[in-house]
Design a protein around this motif. Structure first.
Motif, PDB file in Angstrom:
ATOM      1  N   LEU A 437       0.826  -1.204   0.000  1.00 40.13           N
ATOM      2  CA  LEU A 437       0.000   0.000   0.000  1.00 40.13           C
ATOM      3  C   LEU A 437       0.863   1.258   0.000  1.00 40.13           C
ATOM      4  O   LEU A 437       0.570   2.226  -0.713  1.00 40.13           O
ATOM      5  N   TYR A 438       1.921   1.240   0.800  1.00 41.47           N
ATOM      6  CA  TYR A 438       2.803   2.399   0.882  1.00 41.47           C
ATOM      7  C   TYR A 438       3.429   2.697  -0.484  1.00 41.47           C
ATOM      8  O   TYR A 438       3.461   3.862  -0.926  1.00 41.47           O
ATOM      9  N   LYS A 439       3.921   1.663  -1.157  1.00 40.54           N
ATOM     10  CA  LYS A 439       4.542   1.856  -2.467  1.00 40.54           C
ATOM     11  C   LYS A 439       3.527   2.270  -3.525  1.00 40.54           C
ATOM     12  O   LYS A 439       3.872   2.958  -4.498  1.00 40.54           O
ATOM     13  N   ALA A 440       2.266   1.847  -3.344  1.00 38.94           N
ATOM     14  CA  ALA A 440       1.228   2.222  -4.307  1.00 38.94           C
ATOM     15  C   ALA A 440       0.914   3.709  -4.246  1.00 38.94           C
ATOM     16  O   ALA A 440       0.486   4.303  -5.245  1.00 38.94           O
ATOM     17  N   MET A 441       1.128   4.329  -3.069  1.00 35.07           N
ATOM     18  CA  MET A 441       0.817   5.755  -2.912  1.00 35.07           C
ATOM     19  C   MET A 441       2.050   6.639  -2.846  1.00 35.07           C
ATOM     20  O   MET A 441       1.942   7.870  -2.844  1.00 35.07           O
ATOM     21  N   ARG A 453      -7.334  -3.134  -5.047  1.00 35.63           N
ATOM     22  CA  ARG A 453      -7.316  -4.584  -4.816  1.00 35.63           C
ATOM     23  C   ARG A 453      -7.056  -4.925  -3.350  1.00 35.63           C
ATOM     24  O   ARG A 453      -7.746  -5.766  -2.761  1.00 35.63           O
ATOM     25  N   ILE A 454      -6.080  -4.275  -2.747  1.00 39.42           N
ATOM     26  CA  ILE A 454      -5.732  -4.601  -1.368  1.00 39.42           C
ATOM     27  C   ILE A 454      -6.812  -4.116  -0.401  1.00 39.42           C
ATOM     28  O   ILE A 454      -7.211  -4.850   0.520  1.00 39.42           O
ATOM     29  N   MET A 455      -7.313  -2.913  -0.601  1.00 41.58           N
ATOM     30  CA  MET A 455      -8.336  -2.394   0.308  1.00 41.58           C
ATOM     31  C   MET A 455      -9.606  -3.231   0.263  1.00 41.58           C
ATOM     32  O   MET A 455     -10.239  -3.489   1.292  1.00 41.58           O
ATOM     33  N   TYR A 479      -5.014   5.780   6.899  1.00 43.62           N
ATOM     34  CA  TYR A 479      -6.132   6.696   6.664  1.00 43.62           C
ATOM     35  C   TYR A 479      -5.624   8.062   6.178  1.00 43.62           C
ATOM     36  O   TYR A 479      -6.154   8.637   5.224  1.00 43.62           O
ATOM     37  N   THR A 480      -4.573   8.554   6.817  1.00 44.90           N
ATOM     38  CA  THR A 480      -4.005   9.851   6.445  1.00 44.90           C
ATOM     39  C   THR A 480      -3.429   9.835   5.037  1.00 44.90           C
ATOM     40  O   THR A 480      -3.635  10.773   4.254  1.00 44.90           O
ATOM     41  N   ASP A 481      -2.710   8.774   4.702  1.00 41.24           N
ATOM     42  CA  ASP A 481      -2.110   8.699   3.367  1.00 41.24           C
ATOM     43  C   ASP A 481      -3.163   8.567   2.273  1.00 41.24           C
ATOM     44  O   ASP A 481      -3.031   9.147   1.185  1.00 41.24           O
ATOM     45  N   ILE A 482      -4.220   7.785   2.540  1.00 44.79           N
ATOM     46  CA  ILE A 482      -5.302   7.670   1.554  1.00 44.79           C
ATOM     47  C   ILE A 482      -5.979   9.022   1.367  1.00 44.79           C
ATOM     48  O   ILE A 482      -6.285   9.431   0.242  1.00 44.79           O
ATOM     49  N   SER A 483      -6.198   9.725   2.468  1.00 47.17           N
ATOM     50  CA  SER A 483      -6.836  11.050   2.400  1.00 47.17           C
ATOM     51  C   SER A 483      -6.015  12.024   1.562  1.00 47.17           C
ATOM     52  O   SER A 483      -6.570  12.830   0.805  1.00 47.17           O
ATOM     53  N   GLY A 484      -4.696  11.960   1.696  1.00 50.39           N
ATOM     54  CA  GLY A 484      -3.837  12.889   0.971  1.00 50.39           C
ATOM     55  C   GLY A 484      -3.557  12.489  -0.459  1.00 50.39           C
ATOM     56  O   GLY A 484      -3.100  13.322  -1.260  1.00 50.39           O
ATOM     57  N   ASP A 485      -3.813  11.228  -0.807  1.00 48.92           N
ATOM     58  CA  ASP A 485      -3.431  10.735  -2.130  1.00 48.92           C
ATOM     59  C   ASP A 485      -4.610  10.511  -3.060  1.00 48.92           C
ATOM     60  O   ASP A 485      -4.412  10.243  -4.246  1.00 48.92           O
ATOM     61  N   THR A 486      -5.826  10.580  -2.557  1.00 53.24           N
ATOM     62  CA  THR A 486      -7.017  10.374  -3.382  1.00 53.24           C
ATOM     63  C   THR A 486      -7.981  11.534  -3.153  1.00 53.24           C
ATOM     64  O   THR A 486      -7.747  12.388  -2.301  1.00 53.24           O
ATOM     65  N   SER A 487      -9.078  11.536  -3.882  1.00 55.41           N
ATOM     66  CA  SER A 487     -10.013  12.656  -3.759  1.00 55.41           C
ATOM     67  C   SER A 487     -11.433  12.224  -4.109  1.00 55.41           C
ATOM     68  O   SER A 487     -11.655  11.136  -4.662  1.00 55.41           O
ATOM     69  N   GLY A 488     -12.387  13.077  -3.783  1.00 63.36           N
ATOM     70  CA  GLY A 488     -13.774  12.893  -4.190  1.00 63.36           C
ATOM     71  C   GLY A 488     -14.447  11.668  -3.600  1.00 63.36           C
ATOM     72  O   GLY A 488     -14.130  11.205  -2.503  1.00 63.36           O
ATOM     73  N   ASP A 489     -15.395  11.145  -4.363  1.00 65.99           N
ATOM     74  CA  ASP A 489     -16.166   9.977  -3.920  1.00 65.99           C
ATOM     75  C   ASP A 489     -15.278   8.739  -3.789  1.00 65.99           C
ATOM     76  O   ASP A 489     -15.521   7.877  -2.942  1.00 65.99           O
ATOM     77  N   TYR A 490     -14.273   8.666  -4.628  1.00 70.81           N
ATOM     78  CA  TYR A 490     -13.295   7.567  -4.552  1.00 70.81           C
ATOM     79  C   TYR A 490     -12.640   7.546  -3.179  1.00 70.81           C
ATOM     80  O   TYR A 490     -12.548   6.496  -2.529  1.00 70.81           O
ATOM     81  N   LYS A 491     -12.198   8.705  -2.706  1.00 72.92           N
ATOM     82  CA  LYS A 491     -11.578   8.792  -1.386  1.00 72.92           C
ATOM     83  C   LYS A 491     -12.561   8.431  -0.284  1.00 72.92           C
ATOM     84  O   LYS A 491     -12.223   7.693   0.650  1.00 72.92           O
ATOM     85  N   LYS A 492     -13.788   8.924  -0.377  1.00 71.38           N
ATOM     86  CA  LYS A 492     -14.790   8.662   0.660  1.00 71.38           C
ATOM     87  C   LYS A 492     -15.039   7.169   0.846  1.00 71.38           C
ATOM     88  O   LYS A 492     -15.104   6.671   1.976  1.00 71.38           O
ATOM     89  N   GLY A 499     -11.826   2.199   7.577  1.00 76.16           N
ATOM     90  CA  GLY A 499     -12.454   2.010   8.879  1.00 76.16           C
ATOM     91  C   GLY A 499     -12.046   2.985   9.974  1.00 76.16           C
ATOM     92  O   GLY A 499     -12.477   2.841  11.097  1.00 76.16           O
ATOM     93  N   GLY A 500     -11.203   3.958   9.677  1.00 79.05           N
ATOM     94  CA  GLY A 500     -10.816   4.920  10.697  1.00 79.05           C
ATOM     95  C   GLY A 500      -9.329   5.183  10.701  1.00 79.05           C
ATOM     96  O   GLY A 500      -8.531   4.473  10.065  1.00 79.05           O
ATOM     97  N   SER A 501      -8.922   6.190  11.456  1.00 77.34           N
ATOM     98  CA  SER A 501      -7.520   6.561  11.562  1.00 77.34           C
ATOM     99  C   SER A 501      -6.901   5.953  12.823  1.00 77.34           C
ATOM    100  O   SER A 501      -7.623   5.584  13.755  1.00 77.34           O
TER     101      SER A 501
END
Length: 502
Positions: A437-441, A453-455, A479-492, A499-501
């Motif tokens: 996941l880290y390398k993906a972002m 796929r992983i999520m 959670y923080t990295d997903i928030s900073g690396d994605t956007s919109g409905d995809y991020k939500k 499931g939380g931070s």
């Protein structure tokens, strides 16, 4: 033996059983297996506890029988003639087990791995296991169970007591055989069955969100992000029953971009999703070797067999044939070996065999000119995961180098990446996925296919553990990295799966 892996759930305890005294009453663990316990060690527990003799009636016994039948109309009750949707066998199902010590792959007792002359048998005979008791021996006081012989009273009591013993321990016995007690950690996913959910009401919400001008994406996110895979799959039939339309087609036409890709992934059953990801990794120009290794090295035998069935059903071609036609050399052998779904899944570990395998790996790599890749393949793809963790520890002790570093020194290209992924996944599966996941972002751009796929695939397996490993290794929450690396409905929707931070 110190624990080199995260998943083993073990701590080190030496032959003196008096160390048990300091570990009582910590974490409840499930009795997983007692093999070859000598009568001389029949009841060291009494001495370790200062003569305390627990009353057997103080331990509640697990109820037996089948799980309750699902109610009609619920998510769990399939309609007549309904296909399985590729759902993996549920935990607790009956798996084929070897019927004799030294048994190899199913139907091949004691045989060597095909294609690897001289390779060790996947399940060689273990010393002292000839008369091993059943993993679930009859307990005293159960109706129909024979009374224990006078000389076996301590053994029978110890078996019963350890079923609720507050330990997660690997004990070394005088016969150099291990007793493995695996800690039952409970559910470690972030998505569970939504209580009281009604598929007919759910599809009504989805229909309303997509009907008319515009789409209510938030309603779709709220519903799909709170339902388990089984509940989401059940919506396909319920939607067609209620409206005579295909839910997948309607969602596909209403949504777009990465958000649509994520929703499409969530509408597949686990095995169906894995099979489709493997097919996507193989078809077309180029091959996503990392995806192939990720799936095949992290799934259980039962899951891999179900993936094979779905893959052939959907693509009219076996997974093995597809792999053979798209890869080559030792990397192809590695993938085909993993795709058999025939890894030894016993939880017991024989330290003498672990030492032999460590010596064999050393002789096949660091201690010779060139590398015997087949030996690495035979051991890493056939041995059980607990056994391989012990092998990696023995290897480190023997040559002073981690097995991962040796693989980097001895191999290259796809084979190196594949072998490393297998080792990392065996050592610590959540840490392996945290790294993926880290390398993906990391860096410019996001590998959204890997992230999705992983999520999706780990949200009902071990995503809580992955989050912990992510925070520990990268000093920030997933959670923080997903928030900073994605956007919109995809991020939500991704954040709902997270499931939380932490």
């Amino acid at each position: 033996l110190s624990n080199p892996g995260y998943n083993a759930g073990m701590v080190s305890v030496w032959p003196s059983m008096s160390a048990l005294h300091n570990l009582i009453f910590k974490d409840l663990c499930t009795y997983y297996g007692m093999l070859n316990l000598s009568k001389s060690q029949a009841c060291p527990l009494s001495a370790a506890m200062g003569g305390f003799t627990p009353n057997p009636s103080m331990f509640s016994q697990p109820s037996g029988g089948y799980p309750p039948a699902p109610q009609a109309g619920s998510y769990d009750a399939p309609s007549p003639n309904q296909q399985s949707y590729g759902l993996y066998p549920q935990p607790g199902g009956t798996m084929p087990q070897p019927q004799a010590p030294g048994m190899g792959y199913p139907g091949q007792p004691g045989q060597q791995m095909p294609g690897y002359p001289g390779a060790p048998s996947p399940n060689p005979p273990m010393p002292g296991y000839g008369g091993a008791p059943s993993p679930n021996p009859p307990m005293p006081g159960y109706g129909g169970a024979p009374s224990p012989m006078p000389g076996d009273t301590e053994n029978a009591f110890l078996n019963q007591f350890i079923s609720l013993l507050c330990l997660s321990v690997m004990c070394y016995t005088h016969t150099h055989t291990f007793i493995y007690l695996k800690c039952k950690r409970g559910f470690r996913g972030t998505i569970k069955d939504y209580p009281g959910a009604d598929p007919l009401k759910d599809v009504e919400i989805l229909r309303k969100a997509m009907k008319g001008f515009g789409t209510d994406e938030q309603a779709i996110i709220n519903l799909l992000g709170s339902r388990s895979a089984m509940q989401r799959v059940a919506l396909l039939r319920a939607y067609k029953t209620s409206y005579g339309k295909d839910l997948i087609k309607d969602l596909h036409s209403e949504l777009s971009g990465d958000f649509r890709k994520l929703v499409m992934a969530m509408m597949k059953a686990p095995a169906e999703f894995d099979a489709s990801e493997l097919h996507s990794a193989i078809k077309g120009a180029g091959t996503d070797e990392a995806c192939l290794i990720e799936i095949l090295s992290s799934r259980s035998n039962a899951e891999i067999r179900e993936i094979n069935r779905i893959y052939k059903q959907e693509n009219k071609k076996s997974l093995e044939d597809s792999i053979s036609g798209d890869t080559s050399g030792h990397f192809r052998r590695l993938l085909i070996s993993l795709a058999q779904g025939s890894r030894d899944e016993r939880e017991t570990v024989d330290i003498s065999l672990a030492k032999q395998d460590a010596q064999a790996l050393y002789a096949a790599g660091e201690n010779k000119l060139g590398t015997d890749e087949s030996k690495f393949n035979a051991i890493l793809c056939a041995r059980s995961k607990p056994h391989l963790r012990a092998v990696f520890h023995e290897y480190q002790q023997m040559c002073g180098r981690d097995i991962e570093k040796s693989i980097c020194r001895e191999m290259s290209g796809d084979l190196e990446s594949g072998m490393l992924a297998v080792v990392k996944c065996i050592k610590n599966t959540p840490a392996y996925f945290a790294e993926r996941l880290y390398k993906a972002m990391k860096g410019a751009g996001t590998k959204d296919k890997t992230l999705i796929r992983i999520m999706v695939s780990r949200s009902e397996v071990d995503l809580l553990d992955i989050r912990q490993e992510y925070l520990k290794n990268y000093q920030k929450s997933l959670y923080t990295d997903i928030s900073g690396d994605t956007s919109g409905d995809y991020k939500k929707l991704l954040l709902m799966l997270c499931g939380g931070s932490d």
